[in-house]
Motif scaffolding. Structure first.
Motif, PDB file in Angstrom:
ATOM      1  N   HIS A  36      20.013  -0.689  32.460  1.00  0.00           N
ATOM      2  CA  HIS A  36      19.078   0.391  32.121  1.00  0.00           C
ATOM      3  C   HIS A  36      18.236  -0.066  30.941  1.00  0.00           C
ATOM      4  O   HIS A  36      18.762  -0.468  29.894  1.00  0.00           O
ATOM      5  CB  HIS A  36      19.829   1.666  31.753  1.00  0.00           C
ATOM      6  CG  HIS A  36      18.931   2.809  31.372  1.00  0.00           C
ATOM      7  ND1 HIS A  36      18.032   3.365  32.256  1.00  0.00           N
ATOM      8  CD2 HIS A  36      18.784   3.484  30.200  1.00  0.00           C
ATOM      9  CE1 HIS A  36      17.376   4.344  31.655  1.00  0.00           C
ATOM     10  NE2 HIS A  36      17.811   4.430  30.408  1.00  0.00           N
ATOM     11  N   GLU A  56      17.879   9.321  17.105  1.00  0.00           N
ATOM     12  CA  GLU A  56      17.292   9.415  18.435  1.00  0.00           C
ATOM     13  C   GLU A  56      17.743   8.271  19.332  1.00  0.00           C
ATOM     14  O   GLU A  56      18.059   8.451  20.511  1.00  0.00           O
ATOM     15  CB  GLU A  56      15.755   9.425  18.351  1.00  0.00           C
ATOM     16  CG  GLU A  56      15.178  10.671  17.708  1.00  0.00           C
ATOM     17  CD  GLU A  56      15.050  10.531  16.198  1.00  0.00           C
ATOM     18  OE1 GLU A  56      15.724   9.640  15.632  1.00  0.00           O
ATOM     19  OE2 GLU A  56      14.298  11.309  15.598  1.00  0.00           O
ATOM     20  N   LEU A  59      21.279   8.640  20.418  1.00  0.00           N
ATOM     21  CA  LEU A  59      21.390   9.658  21.463  1.00  0.00           C
ATOM     22  C   LEU A  59      21.016   9.069  22.815  1.00  0.00           C
ATOM     23  O   LEU A  59      21.698   9.324  23.819  1.00  0.00           O
ATOM     24  CB  LEU A  59      20.483  10.844  21.136  1.00  0.00           C
ATOM     25  CG  LEU A  59      20.480  11.984  22.161  1.00  0.00           C
ATOM     26  CD1 LEU A  59      21.882  12.580  22.310  1.00  0.00           C
ATOM     27  CD2 LEU A  59      19.471  13.056  21.760  1.00  0.00           C
ATOM     28  N   PHE A  60      19.943   8.258  22.855  1.00  0.00           N
ATOM     29  CA  PHE A  60      19.531   7.619  24.107  1.00  0.00           C
ATOM     30  C   PHE A  60      20.663   6.746  24.651  1.00  0.00           C
ATOM     31  O   PHE A  60      20.969   6.774  25.841  1.00  0.00           O
ATOM     32  CB  PHE A  60      18.284   6.747  23.885  1.00  0.00           C
ATOM     33  CG  PHE A  60      17.039   7.527  23.585  1.00  0.00           C
ATOM     34  CD1 PHE A  60      16.833   8.789  24.125  1.00  0.00           C
ATOM     35  CD2 PHE A  60      16.053   6.980  22.769  1.00  0.00           C
ATOM     36  CE1 PHE A  60      15.680   9.510  23.846  1.00  0.00           C
ATOM     37  CE2 PHE A  60      14.892   7.686  22.486  1.00  0.00           C
ATOM     38  CZ  PHE A  60      14.712   8.955  23.028  1.00  0.00           C
ATOM     39  N   LYS A  62      23.884   6.913  23.989  1.00  0.00           N
ATOM     40  CA  LYS A  62      25.027   7.739  24.391  1.00  0.00           C
ATOM     41  C   LYS A  62      24.795   8.351  25.767  1.00  0.00           C
ATOM     42  O   LYS A  62      25.683   8.327  26.635  1.00  0.00           O
ATOM     43  CB  LYS A  62      25.264   8.840  23.355  1.00  0.00           C
ATOM     44  CG  LYS A  62      26.439   9.750  23.696  1.00  0.00           C
ATOM     45  CD  LYS A  62      26.611  10.859  22.661  1.00  0.00           C
ATOM     46  CE  LYS A  62      27.752  11.789  23.039  1.00  0.00           C
ATOM     47  NZ  LYS A  62      27.910  12.906  22.071  1.00  0.00           N
ATOM     48  N   LYS A  63      23.608   8.910  25.980  1.00  0.00           N
ATOM     49  CA  LYS A  63      23.297   9.536  27.258  1.00  0.00           C
ATOM     50  C   LYS A  63      23.330   8.506  28.393  1.00  0.00           C
ATOM     51  O   LYS A  63      23.819   8.785  29.494  1.00  0.00           O
ATOM     52  CB  LYS A  63      21.920  10.206  27.202  1.00  0.00           C
ATOM     53  CG  LYS A  63      21.868  11.451  26.312  1.00  0.00           C
ATOM     54  CD  LYS A  63      22.730  12.571  26.894  1.00  0.00           C
ATOM     55  CE  LYS A  63      22.595  13.850  26.073  1.00  0.00           C
ATOM     56  NZ  LYS A  63      23.491  14.934  26.589  1.00  0.00           N
ATOM     57  N   ALA A  64      22.796   7.328  28.126  1.00  0.00           N
ATOM     58  CA  ALA A  64      22.792   6.278  29.149  1.00  0.00           C
ATOM     59  C   ALA A  64      24.212   5.873  29.516  1.00  0.00           C
ATOM     60  O   ALA A  64      24.554   5.747  30.699  1.00  0.00           O
ATOM     61  CB  ALA A  64      22.004   5.068  28.659  1.00  0.00           C
ATOM     62  N   ASN A  65      25.058   5.695  28.525  1.00  0.00           N
ATOM     63  CA  ASN A  65      26.442   5.298  28.785  1.00  0.00           C
ATOM     64  C   ASN A  65      27.218   6.389  29.520  1.00  0.00           C
ATOM     65  O   ASN A  65      28.046   6.103  30.383  1.00  0.00           O
ATOM     66  CB  ASN A  65      27.144   4.929  27.481  1.00  0.00           C
ATOM     67  CG  ASN A  65      26.686   3.580  26.939  1.00  0.00           C
ATOM     68  OD1 ASN A  65      26.371   2.676  27.715  1.00  0.00           O
ATOM     69  ND2 ASN A  65      26.643   3.439  25.628  1.00  0.00           N
ATOM     70  N   GLU A  66      26.940   7.649  29.175  1.00  0.00           N
ATOM     71  CA  GLU A  66      27.590   8.753  29.886  1.00  0.00           C
ATOM     72  C   GLU A  66      27.171   8.765  31.363  1.00  0.00           C
ATOM     73  O   GLU A  66      27.995   8.987  32.258  1.00  0.00           O
ATOM     74  CB  GLU A  66      27.226  10.082  29.229  1.00  0.00           C
ATOM     75  CG  GLU A  66      27.896  10.310  27.874  1.00  0.00           C
ATOM     76  CD  GLU A  66      27.408  11.583  27.198  1.00  0.00           C
ATOM     77  OE1 GLU A  66      26.447  12.203  27.722  1.00  0.00           O
ATOM     78  OE2 GLU A  66      27.980  11.957  26.148  1.00  0.00           O
ATOM     79  N   THR A  67      25.900   8.512  31.596  1.00  0.00           N
ATOM     80  CA  THR A  67      25.411   8.485  32.978  1.00  0.00           C
ATOM     81  C   THR A  67      26.009   7.309  33.737  1.00  0.00           C
ATOM     82  O   THR A  67      26.376   7.438  34.913  1.00  0.00           O
ATOM     83  CB  THR A  67      23.871   8.403  32.999  1.00  0.00           C
ATOM     84  OG1 THR A  67      23.326   9.476  32.224  1.00  0.00           O
ATOM     85  CG2 THR A  67      23.344   8.508  34.422  1.00  0.00           C
ATOM     86  N   GLN A  69      28.919   5.986  33.305  1.00  0.00           N
ATOM     87  CA  GLN A  69      30.308   6.293  33.651  1.00  0.00           C
ATOM     88  C   GLN A  69      30.383   7.183  34.884  1.00  0.00           C
ATOM     89  O   GLN A  69      31.258   7.008  35.743  1.00  0.00           O
ATOM     90  CB  GLN A  69      31.007   6.950  32.460  1.00  0.00           C
ATOM     91  CG  GLN A  69      31.205   6.018  31.264  1.00  0.00           C
ATOM     92  CD  GLN A  69      31.837   4.687  31.664  1.00  0.00           C
ATOM     93  OE1 GLN A  69      32.869   4.645  32.337  1.00  0.00           O
ATOM     94  NE2 GLN A  69      31.223   3.591  31.250  1.00  0.00           N
ATOM     95  N   LYS A  70      29.457   8.134  34.996  1.00  0.00           N
ATOM     96  CA  LYS A  70      29.430   9.000  36.172  1.00  0.00           C
ATOM     97  C   LYS A  70      29.080   8.190  37.424  1.00  0.00           C
ATOM     98  O   LYS A  70      29.659   8.402  38.503  1.00  0.00           O
ATOM     99  CB  LYS A  70      28.416  10.130  35.979  1.00  0.00           C
ATOM    100  CG  LYS A  70      28.804  11.136  34.905  1.00  0.00           C
ATOM    101  CD  LYS A  70      27.728  12.203  34.742  1.00  0.00           C
ATOM    102  CE  LYS A  70      28.101  13.193  33.637  1.00  0.00           C
ATOM    103  NZ  LYS A  70      27.036  14.202  33.426  1.00  0.00           N
TER     104      LYS A  70
END
Length: 274
Positions: A36, A56, A59-60, A62-67, A69-70
């Motif tokens: 990504h 900021e 946060l980007f 963190k959100k990328a890593n969470e996505t 994992q899903k």
């Protein structure tokens, strides 16, 4: 072919590409790399390189890593080795540099295509990668369910410079036990008689030991239309092409058949750099 890169912006098109990558990985025991790209404003990029933590940016990431994992929990990825990376760089540049660093064998990308003024002004990261990548690029345009390459069209002028990428193409066809349709498109601007075209193709293929192939000569108003129309007549699963990787003015004036096809066909397209 053991290492597959799937660049993702977490869109449906990127997931369509990942589903195909999963099928190829299972068939050939490959590892998948998810990438990504975060294109940040210059001041944020400078801060990252200097070791500063910007909320900021954090946060980007963190959100990328969470996505990620899903995504890795998707059932179709079961049993496949999948690794993920977030990289700060322009998308097309980052994809190409990642491939070199990680010795990637195949890039699989999703693309929605475009046309007209949007295509001219905005362009596409997929198109840039298709043009510049030294390794094969497989472009997926929609969710195609079960990916097959039983009917594989390879369109070419069958010149000597095609021989090296042609070897890579043969390796790919063996994975799927494909029926290879070798086609030369003849147009008013590049006309060859049937006898001349057949001789060119027979001389070319004499240097290769391949099975399950046939020669075809197809006439049309231009090469792009010829490839699309021929592919439709034999119900092709996949279209293969070689790309010159032109840049700058050479690319502007000569255009790129590979990029046009990526934009204008819904069939999967795989490109091999000359």
């Amino acid at each position: 072919m053991k290492r597959i890169l799937v660049p993702t912006d977490f869109s449906e098109h990127a997931e369509d590409a990942l589903k195909v990558a999963a099928q190829i990985a299972k068939k050939n025991n490959c590892e998948i790399f998810l990438l990504h790209m975060l294109e940040l404003p210059s001041q944020m990029s400078d801060a990252i390189s200097g070791g500063s933590g910007i909320p900021e940016v954090m946060l980007f990431i963190k959100k990328a890593n969470e996505t990620f994992q899903k995504i890795k929990e998707r059932p179709y990825l079961n049993g496949i080795s999948v690794s993920e990376t977030v990289q700060f760089e322009r998308a097309s540049d980052g994809i190409l540099s990642f491939c070199k660093k990680n010795k990637i064998d195949l890039i699989i990308m999703g693309s929605h295509g475009s046309s007209g003024i949007e295509e001219m002004l905005i362009g596409s990261n997929t198109e840039k990668v298709v043009r510049l990548s030294d390794i094969p690029v497989l472009v997926i345009k929609k969710d195609i369910g079960k990916f097959e390459a039983r009917n594989f069209v390879f369109a070419s002028d069958f010149s000597k410079e095609i021989k090296k990428p042609f070897k890579k193409m043969i390796e790919f066809t063996k994975i799927f036990d494909a029926n290879l349709f070798l086609v030369m498109i003849c147009t008013p601007n590049s006309f060859k008689t049937t006898l001349v075209a057949e001789k060119v193709m027979n001389d070319f293929i004499a240097d290769f030991d391949i099975q399950n192939y046939s020669f075809h000569i197809f006439n049309d108003v231009n090469i792009e239309n010829g490839i699309l129309n021929f592919s439709n007549t034999i119900n092709a699963d996949l279209i293969g092409l070689c790309t010159h990787g032109r840049t700058g003015l050479a690319h502007f004036f000569n255009g790129s058949i590979s990029e046009d096809l990526v934009n204008h066909t819904v069939k999967p397209v795989i490109t091999f750099k000359i």
